[in-house]
Motif scaffolding. Structure first.
Motif, PDB file in Angstrom:
ATOM      1  N   ASP A   1       0.812  -1.221   0.000  1.00  0.00           N
ATOM      2  CA  ASP A   1       0.000   0.000   0.000  1.00  0.00           C
ATOM      3  C   ASP A   1       0.845   1.271   0.000  1.00  0.00           C
ATOM      4  OD1 ASP A   1      -2.216  -1.643   0.050  1.00  0.00           O
ATOM      5  OD2 ASP A   1      -2.391  -1.584   2.233  1.00  0.00           O
ATOM      6  N   LYS A   2       1.661   1.440   1.030  1.00  0.00           N
ATOM      7  CA  LYS A   2       2.376   2.696   1.219  1.00  0.00           C
ATOM      8  C   LYS A   2       3.703   2.763   0.458  1.00  0.00           C
ATOM      9  CE  LYS A   2       0.421   3.346   5.866  1.00  0.00           C
ATOM     10  NZ  LYS A   2       0.723   3.534   7.305  1.00  0.00           N
ATOM     11  N   LEU A   3       4.286   1.614   0.151  1.00  0.00           N
ATOM     12  CA  LEU A   3       5.622   1.612  -0.447  1.00  0.00           C
ATOM     13  C   LEU A   3       5.638   0.979  -1.833  1.00  0.00           C
ATOM     14  CD1 LEU A   3       7.617   0.435   2.720  1.00  0.00           C
ATOM     15  CD2 LEU A   3       7.390   2.765   1.878  1.00  0.00           C
ATOM     16  N   LYS A   4       4.496   0.916  -2.473  1.00  0.00           N
ATOM     17  CA  LYS A   4       4.415   0.179  -3.733  1.00  0.00           C
ATOM     18  C   LYS A   4       5.265   0.795  -4.841  1.00  0.00           C
ATOM     19  CE  LYS A   4      -0.005   2.403  -4.919  1.00  0.00           C
ATOM     20  NZ  LYS A   4      -1.439   2.133  -5.251  1.00  0.00           N
ATOM     21  N   ARG A   5       5.487   2.118  -4.808  1.00  0.00           N
ATOM     22  CA  ARG A   5       6.272   2.733  -5.881  1.00  0.00           C
ATOM     23  C   ARG A   5       7.761   2.398  -5.768  1.00  0.00           C
ATOM     24  NH1 ARG A   5       8.834   7.943  -5.616  1.00  0.00           N
ATOM     25  NH2 ARG A   5       9.070   8.694  -3.487  1.00  0.00           N
ATOM     26  N   SER A   6       8.194   1.940  -4.587  1.00  0.00           N
ATOM     27  CA  SER A   6       9.614   1.639  -4.388  1.00  0.00           C
ATOM     28  C   SER A   6       9.867   0.135  -4.298  1.00  0.00           C
ATOM     29  CB  SER A   6      10.129   2.329  -3.125  1.00  0.00           C
ATOM     30  OG  SER A   6       9.369   1.942  -1.993  1.00  0.00           O
ATOM     31  N   ILE A   7       9.017  -0.659  -4.916  1.00  0.00           N
ATOM     32  CA  ILE A   7       9.231  -2.105  -4.950  1.00  0.00           C
ATOM     33  C   ILE A   7      10.352  -2.433  -5.935  1.00  0.00           C
ATOM     34  CG2 ILE A   7       8.204  -4.346  -5.526  1.00  0.00           C
ATOM     35  CD1 ILE A   7       5.499  -3.196  -4.692  1.00  0.00           C
ATOM     36  N   ALA A   8      11.287  -3.253  -5.485  1.00  0.00           N
ATOM     37  CA  ALA A   8      12.395  -3.691  -6.334  1.00  0.00           C
ATOM     38  C   ALA A   8      12.358  -5.206  -6.453  1.00  0.00           C
ATOM     39  CB  ALA A   8      13.730  -3.241  -5.750  1.00  0.00           C
ATOM     40  N   TYR A   9      12.822  -5.684  -7.622  1.00  0.00           N
ATOM     41  CA  TYR A   9      12.830  -7.117  -7.893  1.00  0.00           C
ATOM     42  C   TYR A   9      14.257  -7.578  -8.177  1.00  0.00           C
ATOM     43  CZ  TYR A   9       7.811  -6.370  -8.517  1.00  0.00           C
ATOM     44  OH  TYR A   9       6.492  -6.019  -8.327  1.00  0.00           O
ATOM     45  N   PRO A  10      14.527  -8.878  -7.990  1.00  0.00           N
ATOM     46  CA  PRO A  10      15.856  -9.398  -8.338  1.00  0.00           C
ATOM     47  C   PRO A  10      16.236  -9.016  -9.764  1.00  0.00           C
ATOM     48  CG  PRO A  10      14.617 -11.057  -7.135  1.00  0.00           C
ATOM     49  CD  PRO A  10      13.656  -9.922  -7.396  1.00  0.00           C
TER      50      PRO A  10
END
Length: 478
Positions: free
Chosen positions: A290-299
């Protein structure tokens, strides 16, 4: 110390040092007694190296304070012994520094005379030998920081070789330890060489020089200077990445001991890779979504810190977790697989052109600089074909692996050299470093003279005191 060589003698330090020499703690100098504009240097523990004088501290006092405190001024050739670590008991000779100097109370100093049983030069080596270091360690006190008292030091047994043999030992030690120091210095310089080598590899990689032969355009490459190969393009990160986005951190503390999503901070980027074992923090799945979805990082995403100093630490997100979160000091670059190899992008960012190009425009508060998200998105990426990118990654990996192998070998060599110093000192301590001469005067004769000189001095002192008392009594009667 059983089994000493013939002619050697074991003796405590207080009997080795003659009556007219000095073995004393330094002076108790408090902060209020110091003066940054003073002319008397205050030698501290930081100045005492393991066999060498480091000359690092910058503390002073004025001459009036030194005299008021009845300080003992050091002389060139005094032996300085650190009574606190690290390491405990390290010793060096005071070389003289061109001005008056005193030392702090946690440093013991020994001043030799012409009849000292052991020269300070040899005594320095004895203090730094494995045996005496072991004795000091076994007799140290203190729970948080170990220390050794001067009174204990005075009672430690040292081997005393004949004077003539001492000179041969010192000469040989100076010779072989100088060679060891030369090897150490050369080994210590290799990491800087490897650092420059890695940087030159990266510079060659992003300029096209590394793959000149692969492209078959060596003649053209020799003619150009800073320009990229004709087959390359220069694109903005925004054009070759599917996402360029900085992280975020909610104002309210989002971290939760029951969280399952890792939250990366700048200190988790170490040596251009992620080290999440250091101070790991997690957020809950709900906060993450919800709050941090724009800063999601993937391998596979490439990360770079944008708040410093330092700026430009780079890492590739690992497969340790399926999803990660980033704080606001980190920007992620997600490569467009049709245009950009993520490992190639990683090496482009490691090369550092992005940071160098924007440094004149960076902003921030006092002591801090920031790279904006816009600057990251507009940063230029030299773009060869995907096949050439893969070849660049292969070559850089190969050269870096070569450098890593050398670095590992250097560390092993440094450990062996450090052990070599201790082995040489241990050999000297056992009397195995130089040949013996049956014509040398045995050490027990020298110790007998020192003991007799001390007894004579004490007798003279008693006689003088007795005469003074008699004189006082006679004066009272009259």
């Amino acid at each position: 110390m059983s089994g000493l060589p013939k002619g050697w003698q074991s003796s405590s330090l207080d009997k080795i040092v003659p009556h007219d020499a000095t073995i004393s703690d330094g002076d108790w100098v408090e902060s209020k007694d110091q003066d940054p504009n003073g002319t008397v240097r205050l030698i501290q523990l930081a100045d005492i190296g393991d066999g060498n004088f480091r000359n690092k501290s910058q503390r002073f006092m004025n001459n009036e304070a030194a005299c008021r405190l009845n300080c003992s001024f050091l002389k060139e050739g005094d032996l300085l012994v650190a009574r606190m670590p690290d390491p405990l008991g390290r010793a060096c000779l005071f070389p003289g520094i061109g001005q008056n100097a005193v030392t702090v109370v946690d440093v013991c100093f020994i001043r030799e005379t012409s009849i000292s049983a052991i020269s300070n030069t040899l005594l320095k080596h004895w203090f730094n030998s494995p045996y005496i270091r072991g004795v000091i360690s076994a007799n140290a006190s203190g729970s948080t920081r170990k220390r050794i008292t001067r009174k204990k030091l005075e009672k430690f047994e040292f081997p005393v070789p004949p004077l003539a043999e001492q000179k041969r030992i010192v000469k040989k030690l100076d010779e072989v330890l100088a060679q060891v120091d030369t090897i150490k210095a050369r080994l210590e310089g290799i990491p800087d060489l490897l650092k420059r080598f890695r940087q030159s590899v990266l510079a060659a990689a992003v300029s096209g020089k590394l793959t000149e032969e692969w492209r078959g355009d060596t003649k053209q490459a020799a003619e150009r200077t800073l320009n990229l190969p004709q087959s390359w393009q220069l694109k903005s990160a925004n054009e070759v990445c599917s996402k360029v986005q900085s992280g975020s951190t909610p104002r309210n503390d989002p971290f939760n001991q029951n969280g399952t999503v890792p939250f990366l901070k700048v200190y988790n980027i170490v040596n251009q890779e992620i080290d999440f074992d250091y101070k790991p923090q997690f957020v809950t799945t709900e906060t993450h979504a919800d709050k941090l979805k724009r800063s999601i990082a993937y391998p596979g995403d490439v990360l770079m810190n944008i708040v410093g100093p330092p700026l430009g630490k780079v890492a590739i997100v690992t497969t340790q977790y399926p999803e990660w979160n980033l704080n606001q000091a980190i920007t992620l670059f997600r490569a467009n697989d049709e245009l950009l190899n993520n490992k190639y992008l990683y090496y482009v960012l490691c090369e550092g052109a992005l940071v160098r190009d924007v440094m004149p425009e960076t902003k921030g508060s006092v002591g801090q600089v920031n790279i904006s998200l816009t600057q990251c998105r507009e940063s230029k990426v030299p773009l060869p074909s995907l096949d050439e990118q893969k070849e660049i990654v292969r070559l850089v990996d190969q050269y870096f692996a070569f450098a890593d192998t050398i670095e590992a070998q250097v560390k092993k060599a440094q450990a062996r050299v450090d052990n070599l110093t201790q082995s040489i000192l241990a050999k000297a301590f056992r009397g195995e470093l130089v040949p013996q001469d049956p014509n040398d005067e045995p050490a027990d004769k020298l110790l007998e003279r020192i003991a007799q000189a001390r007894a004579d001095a004490e007798a003279l002192a008693k006689a003088a005191k007795k005469a003074e008392n008699a004189k006082k009594r006679a004066a009272k009667k009259s």
